[in-house]
Design a protein around this motif. Sequence first.
Motif, PDB file in Angstrom:
ATOM      1  N   GLY A  78       1.021  -1.008   0.112  1.00 10.70           N
ATOM      2  CA  GLY A  78      -0.025   0.211   0.063  1.00 10.70           C
ATOM      3  C   GLY A  78       0.888   1.200  -0.004  1.00 10.70           C
ATOM      4  O   GLY A  78       0.464   2.249  -0.708  1.00 10.70           O
ATOM      5  N   GLN A  79       1.870   1.339   0.591  1.00  8.63           N
ATOM      6  CA  GLN A  79       2.718   2.325   0.586  1.00  8.63           C
ATOM      7  C   GLN A  79       3.660   2.501  -0.404  1.00  8.63           C
ATOM      8  O   GLN A  79       3.899   3.591  -0.869  1.00  8.63           O
ATOM      9  N   HIS A  80       4.223   1.225  -0.924  1.00 14.67           N
ATOM     10  CA  HIS A  80       5.115   1.345  -2.049  1.00 14.67           C
ATOM     11  C   HIS A  80       4.919   1.558  -3.457  1.00 14.67           C
ATOM     12  O   HIS A  80       5.728   1.629  -4.453  1.00 14.67           O
ATOM     13  N   ARG A  81       3.514   1.095  -3.586  1.00 13.52           N
ATOM     14  CA  ARG A  81       3.266   1.191  -5.191  1.00 13.52           C
ATOM     15  C   ARG A  81       3.402   2.672  -5.661  1.00 13.52           C
ATOM     16  O   ARG A  81       3.821   2.739  -6.919  1.00 13.52           O
ATOM     17  N   ASP A  82       2.876   3.564  -4.937  1.00 14.85           N
ATOM     18  CA  ASP A  82       2.943   4.864  -5.389  1.00 14.85           C
ATOM     19  C   ASP A  82       4.355   5.546  -5.382  1.00 14.85           C
ATOM     20  O   ASP A  82       4.961   6.151  -6.275  1.00 14.85           O
ATOM     21  N   ILE A  83       5.140   5.183  -4.476  1.00 12.58           N
ATOM     22  CA  ILE A  83       6.538   5.440  -4.244  1.00 12.58           C
ATOM     23  C   ILE A  83       7.168   4.919  -5.448  1.00 12.58           C
ATOM     24  O   ILE A  83       8.110   5.779  -6.271  1.00 12.58           O
ATOM     25  N   ALA A  84       6.946   3.591  -5.929  1.00 11.47           N
ATOM     26  CA  ALA A  84       7.699   3.305  -6.981  1.00 11.47           C
ATOM     27  C   ALA A  84       7.470   3.945  -8.476  1.00 11.47           C
ATOM     28  O   ALA A  84       8.105   4.040  -9.280  1.00 11.47           O
ATOM     29  N   GLN A  85       6.217   4.182  -8.464  1.00  8.45           N
ATOM     30  CA  GLN A  85       5.977   5.178  -9.625  1.00  8.45           C
ATOM     31  C   GLN A  85       6.790   6.424  -9.653  1.00  8.45           C
ATOM     32  O   GLN A  85       7.207   6.846 -10.765  1.00  8.45           O
ATOM     33  N   THR A  86       7.121   7.013  -8.620  1.00  7.91           N
ATOM     34  CA  THR A  86       8.037   8.283  -8.509  1.00  7.91           C
ATOM     35  C   THR A  86       9.249   8.153  -8.886  1.00  7.91           C
ATOM     36  O   THR A  86      10.263   8.896  -9.112  1.00  7.91           O
ATOM     37  N   ALA A  87       9.630   6.593  -8.762  1.00  7.07           N
ATOM     38  CA  ALA A  87      11.050   6.236  -8.925  1.00  7.07           C
ATOM     39  C   ALA A  87      11.195   5.686 -10.533  1.00  7.07           C
ATOM     40  O   ALA A  87      12.185   5.034 -10.653  1.00  7.07           O
ATOM     41  N   GLY A  88      10.197   5.807 -11.045  1.00  4.32           N
ATOM     42  CA  GLY A  88      10.347   5.464 -12.702  1.00  4.32           C
ATOM     43  C   GLY A  88       9.685   4.008 -13.040  1.00  4.32           C
ATOM     44  O   GLY A  88       9.890   3.493 -13.975  1.00  4.32           O
ATOM     45  N   VAL A  89       9.111   3.218 -12.139  1.00  2.00           N
ATOM     46  CA  VAL A  89       8.382   1.995 -12.147  1.00  2.00           C
ATOM     47  C   VAL A  89       7.115   2.155 -12.696  1.00  2.00           C
ATOM     48  O   VAL A  89       6.320   2.965 -11.976  1.00  2.00           O
ATOM     49  N   LEU A 160       7.311  -9.012   8.379  1.00  2.00           N
ATOM     50  CA  LEU A 160       6.643 -10.141   9.493  1.00  2.00           C
ATOM     51  C   LEU A 160       6.308  -9.529  10.715  1.00  2.00           C
ATOM     52  O   LEU A 160       5.173  -9.724  11.232  1.00  2.00           O
ATOM     53  N   MET A 161       6.954  -8.308  11.095  1.00  2.00           N
ATOM     54  CA  MET A 161       6.395  -7.560  12.246  1.00  2.00           C
ATOM     55  C   MET A 161       5.218  -6.865  11.842  1.00  2.00           C
ATOM     56  O   MET A 161       3.931  -7.056  12.725  1.00  2.00           O
ATOM     57  N   LEU A 162       4.781  -6.194  10.435  1.00  2.00           N
ATOM     58  CA  LEU A 162       3.532  -5.779  10.218  1.00  2.00           C
ATOM     59  C   LEU A 162       2.494  -6.529  10.265  1.00  2.00           C
ATOM     60  O   LEU A 162       1.589  -6.429  10.575  1.00  2.00           O
ATOM     61  N   ASN A 163       2.932  -8.048   9.813  1.00  2.00           N
ATOM     62  CA  ASN A 163       1.871  -9.047   9.753  1.00  2.00           C
ATOM     63  C   ASN A 163       1.513  -9.859  10.947  1.00  2.00           C
ATOM     64  O   ASN A 163       0.271  -9.986  11.356  1.00  2.00           O
ATOM     65  N   ALA A 164       2.592  -9.664  12.010  1.00  2.00           N
ATOM     66  CA  ALA A 164       2.331 -10.464  13.251  1.00  2.00           C
ATOM     67  C   ALA A 164       1.606  -9.301  13.977  1.00  2.00           C
ATOM     68  O   ALA A 164       0.685  -9.760  14.833  1.00  2.00           O
ATOM     69  N   LEU A 165       1.683  -7.841  13.896  1.00  2.00           N
ATOM     70  CA  LEU A 165       1.035  -7.044  14.749  1.00  2.00           C
ATOM     71  C   LEU A 165      -0.140  -6.621  13.968  1.00  2.00           C
ATOM     72  O   LEU A 165      -1.099  -5.592  14.542  1.00  2.00           O
ATOM     73  N   ASP A 166      -0.530  -6.797  12.827  1.00  2.00           N
ATOM     74  CA  ASP A 166      -1.767  -6.442  11.999  1.00  2.00           C
ATOM     75  C   ASP A 166      -1.851  -4.823  11.964  1.00  2.00           C
ATOM     76  O   ASP A 166      -3.010  -4.349  12.433  1.00  2.00           O
ATOM     77  N   VAL A 167      -0.620  -4.225  11.756  1.00  2.00           N
ATOM     78  CA  VAL A 167      -0.610  -2.881  11.629  1.00  2.00           C
ATOM     79  C   VAL A 167      -1.714  -2.123  10.571  1.00  2.00           C
ATOM     80  O   VAL A 167      -1.701  -2.746   9.203  1.00  2.00           O
ATOM     81  N   ASP A 168      -2.403  -1.423  10.908  1.00  2.00           N
ATOM     82  CA  ASP A 168      -3.375  -0.888  10.001  1.00  2.00           C
ATOM     83  C   ASP A 168      -2.863   0.076   9.120  1.00  2.00           C
ATOM     84  O   ASP A 168      -1.970   0.749   9.191  1.00  2.00           O
ATOM     85  N   LEU A 169      -3.359  -0.139   7.850  1.00  2.00           N
ATOM     86  CA  LEU A 169      -2.947   0.927   6.710  1.00  2.00           C
ATOM     87  C   LEU A 169      -3.484   2.329   7.039  1.00  2.00           C
ATOM     88  O   LEU A 169      -4.426   2.441   7.762  1.00  2.00           O
ATOM     89  N   LEU A 178      -3.717  -6.448  -0.875  1.00  2.00           N
ATOM     90  CA  LEU A 178      -3.546  -7.688  -1.522  1.00  2.00           C
ATOM     91  C   LEU A 178      -4.808  -8.320  -2.206  1.00  2.00           C
ATOM     92  O   LEU A 178      -5.569  -8.052  -1.329  1.00  2.00           O
ATOM     93  N   PRO A 179      -4.692  -9.041  -3.272  1.00  2.00           N
ATOM     94  CA  PRO A 179      -5.545  -9.538  -3.542  1.00  2.00           C
ATOM     95  C   PRO A 179      -6.248 -10.641  -2.366  1.00  2.00           C
ATOM     96  O   PRO A 179      -5.275 -11.314  -1.868  1.00  2.00           O
ATOM     97  N   THR A 180      -7.624 -10.976  -2.380  1.00  2.00           N
ATOM     98  CA  THR A 180      -8.092 -11.897  -1.292  1.00  2.00           C
ATOM     99  C   THR A 180      -7.446 -13.207  -1.342  1.00  2.00           C
ATOM    100  O   THR A 180      -6.880 -13.740  -0.530  1.00  2.00           O
TER     101      THR A 180
END
Length: 184
Positions: A78-89, A160-169, A178-180
């Motif tokens: 969620g965070q890096h898709r947009d960042i990647a576009q600014t990096a030319g991806v 791993l940390m984000l998934n273990a702690l279920d950090v909110d977007l 992610l797709p279901t």
Amino acid sequence: MTRIPYRRPEDMTDRARELTEERGNLNVYRTLANAEHVYTGWMLAGRDALTSPVLTRRLRELVTLRTAYLMDSAYELGQHRDIAQTAGVGVAEIDAVTSESDWQTSDFNATELAVLRLTTELVTTRAVAAPLVEQVQQALGPEATVEILLVIGRYAGLALMLNALDVDLDETARLPTLPTERRR
């Protein structure tokens, strides 16, 4: 809903608060700030990894996205898709590395393909065949090869940390999760 409360900026040390605010006061950082004794060093190492001139921003973001996808990290994606576009991806390239599509037939150059294969192999098998490491090292040199491995390790560990702690977007997360079928 996160499993550990987010640290409030007013409850952080001055340096931790400064580093958190510098990066946008995101949930990931407010979660990590709970580890008060290692947080500042972790943030500074992250800044170095993200700003090193050894890797291009584009290559670093391709590695980050592929790692996030393979680690099922909705937050990182969620965070890096947009960042990647600014990096030319491009959007099609992002879609390719964040899916099970045949990204190896995409328009990536030979070095990017080797790095993406290395990322995929390391994250999925926890090892990399010597010829692939040699191929990446021949293309980029030893310093860049190690930096790529450090980026993979950083984002795999963070996932791993984000998934273990279920950090909110965050509300500022750029794109959908992610797709279901990829979620556990």
